[in-house]
Design an enzyme around this catalytic site. Sequence first.
Site, PDB file in Angstrom:
ATOM      1  N   ASP A  56      36.093  38.123  40.810  1.00  8.48           N
ATOM      2  CA  ASP A  56      34.715  38.611  40.758  1.00  8.48           C
ATOM      3  C   ASP A  56      34.741  40.126  40.557  1.00  8.48           C
ATOM      4  O   ASP A  56      35.791  40.761  40.614  1.00  8.48           O
ATOM      5  CB  ASP A  56      33.921  38.241  42.021  1.00  8.48           C
ATOM      6  CG  ASP A  56      34.659  38.607  43.301  1.00  8.48           C
ATOM      7  OD1 ASP A  56      35.362  39.647  43.315  1.00  8.48           O
ATOM      8  OD2 ASP A  56      34.554  37.869  44.288  1.00  8.48           O
ATOM      9  N   ASP A  92      39.616  50.344  52.669  1.00  9.86           N
ATOM     10  CA  ASP A  92      40.712  49.957  53.554  1.00  9.86           C
ATOM     11  C   ASP A  92      42.075  50.428  53.075  1.00  9.86           C
ATOM     12  O   ASP A  92      42.798  51.122  53.790  1.00  9.86           O
ATOM     13  CB  ASP A  92      40.709  48.442  53.789  1.00  9.86           C
ATOM     14  CG  ASP A  92      40.600  47.635  52.499  1.00  9.86           C
ATOM     15  OD1 ASP A  92      40.677  48.221  51.404  1.00  9.86           O
ATOM     16  OD2 ASP A  92      40.437  46.395  52.580  1.00  9.86           O
ATOM     17  N   ASP A  97      32.845  43.784  41.746  1.00  9.41           N
ATOM     18  CA  ASP A  97      31.989  44.474  42.708  1.00  9.41           C
ATOM     19  C   ASP A  97      31.587  45.832  42.161  1.00  9.41           C
ATOM     20  O   ASP A  97      32.369  46.497  41.477  1.00  9.41           O
ATOM     21  CB  ASP A  97      32.718  44.662  44.040  1.00  9.41           C
ATOM     22  CG  ASP A  97      33.062  43.338  44.714  1.00  9.41           C
ATOM     23  OD1 ASP A  97      32.409  42.332  44.384  1.00  9.41           O
ATOM     24  OD2 ASP A  97      33.988  43.311  45.540  1.00  9.41           O
TER      25      ASP A  97
END
Length: 455
Positions: free
Chosen positions: A71, A154, A73
């Site tokens: 996907d 992260d 983002d």
Amino acid sequence: MLKKLSKYFRRHALPVISEPHIVRSGGHPLSARQITSGARKVVEQLVSDGFQAYLVGGCVRDLMLGLSPKDFDVATDATPEQVNKLFRRARIVGRRFQIVHVRMGAEIIEVTTFRAHHTEQGSNTRDESHRSAKGLLLRDNLFGSINEDASRRDFTMNALYYHPQDNSVYDYANGLEDIERRVIRIIGDPEVRYREDPVRMLRAIRFAGKLGFSIEEKSAVAINKMAHLLADIPPARLFDEVLKLLMHGQALVTFRLLREYDLFRLLFPATEDALDEDPGWYLEFIEQALTNTDKRIRSGKRVTPAFLFAALLWPAAKQANKKFERSNISPVYALQQATADVLHRACQRVAIPRRFSMPMREIWEMQLRLPRRNGNQAFRLMENKRFRAGYDFLLLREDAGELEPGLGTWWTRFQEMDEDQRLKMVSTLAEPTPTKKRRRRRPRRSPATTPPDHD
């Protein structure tokens, strides 16, 4: 304000990011043609309305590695409310982290607003930002600049921003270098970042297994120290994370990494206890199940989480079954009691939905029914909707050495035969030993209930 942020960054060992390293078109392998039309349209619409917008995170990382992203983002300086108003088919989801799902045809683009750091100056409201006493981020809706957003990511390899309109990659944390070195490195102080969200430890393991990367030393050492914090994560969220860990085609290596970093015990404590007690065929059984799962996923075949969880919890069920078998109850009832006990304990850590736990029970119960093949039983079993899963589970048990080979071969041949041949196979089976029926004793009548004699 800049002084406050710099002080916060130093306290939490976060990098103060000023300017990114920009790789222009021709200096990287990405192309706007690799981006789905839906993702491009979302970026174009946001930019045309005066906002910043970039493709970010895993999709950029995967494209740099020559992989196909599952996907795309988008990150922007537009707030969730502004994004929601801008697109007709959009909706805001989540309370802990507000994001916007924008539907473009069959595609859903996840749009996030640049995150800001928590200044700890008391100006943040509980609706915007809230931490637990242990430092876990319970709410994170403070919005800021792209520089802050990058340092809030992260891992360094996920702090990459791609602008399809000028075909440039913006690297804010030397992520390109770590990708080239195939290293997973958390941004900032690993202990602080894991405390903010312990699931980051599972993500590090998942990326290491999926991409074949190693975990940078400081990021790895902190996992061993902070693993216990996973007990604070809601079981429903851990269920989603387990699916991500074990259903991407690298389940076996991921399982071994989870055990290496002692995280598997936090997810499936009863199974880990069984492996500690009797590591023989239990370990072989789980690893063979995960190997088969990987083969199916890589070949594009469907994998049901029910079968996966049935395999992961079977060693725990066998250990629990021993306890109930000693109670001199029937094997069926002993397995039912063991199943209820194991599932209750498992769901306290990983919330397995009923739509998967019920088929799990049926797969396990099928193990007691498959040996019973006399008369019409074999034909009735083949009509059962869980037959194929139960049969596959039986083969796994034989391959792992739990059972002597033979029954699985019989069922394999039975499925390949025509009707007459099946009847012959059943007729040649040894007749089951008849059980001696107990004669029912007539109840004695007590004097008080004996009817009077009639002359």
